[in-house]
Structure formats: C-alpha cells, structure tokens
Design an enzyme around this catalytic site. Sequence first.
Site: not given
Ligand SMILES: [Zn+2]
Length: 241
Positions: A54, A197
């Site tokens: 992400d 991430h």
């Molecule tokens: Zn996020």
Amino acid sequence: MMELPGVLGFSGAAAVCGSASVLAYGVRAPQSSLLAPSVYRGVDTRAAIALTFDDGPSESTPKLLELLDSYRVAATFFQCGANVRRLPDVARQVAAAGHEIGNHTDTHPMLHFKSPEFIHGELAAAQRTIEEVTGTKPKFFRAPFGVRWFGLREAQRALDLMGVMWTTIALDWKWPAERVVPRLMNGAGNGAIFCLHDGRRLEERPDIGATLEAVRELLPKLMERGFRFEKVTDILCPTKN
Ligand SMILES: [Zn+2]
C-alpha cells in the site's frame, strides 16, 4: 433485555448506528463487509499467498520491484492517486513489471465521518489518475487504515471496485524486519493476503528499509514451505488450477 444474537441480527443502518460495537466492527474488522463489500482472503485450495503493498508508488518502490523480480513474484500494489501523479514513471514501472494495481484513494484520508461525496471523489480521482498514467483500470480498492464508512458501498459500486482487506497486516511501518518476518510466517496459509507498504501515505522518500528486508527474508522461507505468490485477482479465483 438485550440479546446479543438479536443485536447482530438487526438490519439497516439505524440498527448498525445504534450499536457502537457493531459499528466499530464494520469500520475496522478485516472480515467485515457491513459498510462496503470486501474480501479478506483467497481460496484455500492452493498453497498460494497474495503479497499486497500500500501507499505507493514511492521513490523506494523500484528497489522492491527488483527484489520481487529476482524471485519472479507478482504482487498487488494499492496506489494513491497523488503519489501516482508525483511519480508517474514509477507507477508505470509497477504495471510494466506485471503486477496488479489497486486503488488506495487519492490522498490517503481516514474515511470515517466523511461525506459520501468526499468518499466518492477520493476513489474516483485515484481511479482516473491510475488509469491515465498506467493504462490499467483497478478492480480492487483498499481503504486507508482499513477504515470503511457510509457511502463507500455506493462509491465502490459506481466505480466497479471490490474492497480487499487482509489476513495479516505486517506493521512494517513501525516494526523492524525481525518482528515483521515471524508475524507474517505465522500468518502464512492457503489464500493468505498480506498487507505491507512500499510508501508512507503521501510522504516523499519514505524509509521502507524494514519492508525490503522483511520481503527479502520471507520470499525464500515461504517458497521453501511450498507457497507460491499470486496477484489478488488470481488468489480469489477458484477455477485456477
Ligand atoms: Zn495506506
């Protein structure tokens, strides 16, 4: 007298609002589809795991792409529209490497207490940017901070997006690789979806060292245990071998 099964059996937004614990579940729980449809795991008939990343693209994403490429692993990247406009070449590089791109809103806001118009605007702007820049139209949406809210269901429907949560979130933004690796190894299983991430919201030049180190360690370990890696599209598909 209040009966718990009765509370859970209520339908309609008024009843949902009436129970703070049910609402909290609907907003936050990875398994919840109360506020908008979402999936959180893939089919359990294959020894496959979906890696998802992400908050990209970021300046550090190319390093991750190199790493994934060295193991021939395809992943899914939930990108923010604002980051795609800032680093269009990196966004295109992700798509060109064969990874799947999902929608992670335009500016990474917390969606709770926002209006349906705001929520639709965030999803639509990211969708437009990602499609213009990378030439691919996301089918999947991941809510920033995993937070869903009223109006998200309609926004997803209008943009033809399915929500994707996770079976294990890596906590790679705050934990070192030594903690992230055992956490994800514990979460490994057929159809698992891992959330990591390759960015930090809209931050420029984020330090994703822990993520890179964790992925570098995890890939050979999980492969040794017999897992392969699939994009979200594939891990949800029950007809694939
Ligand atoms: Zn996020």
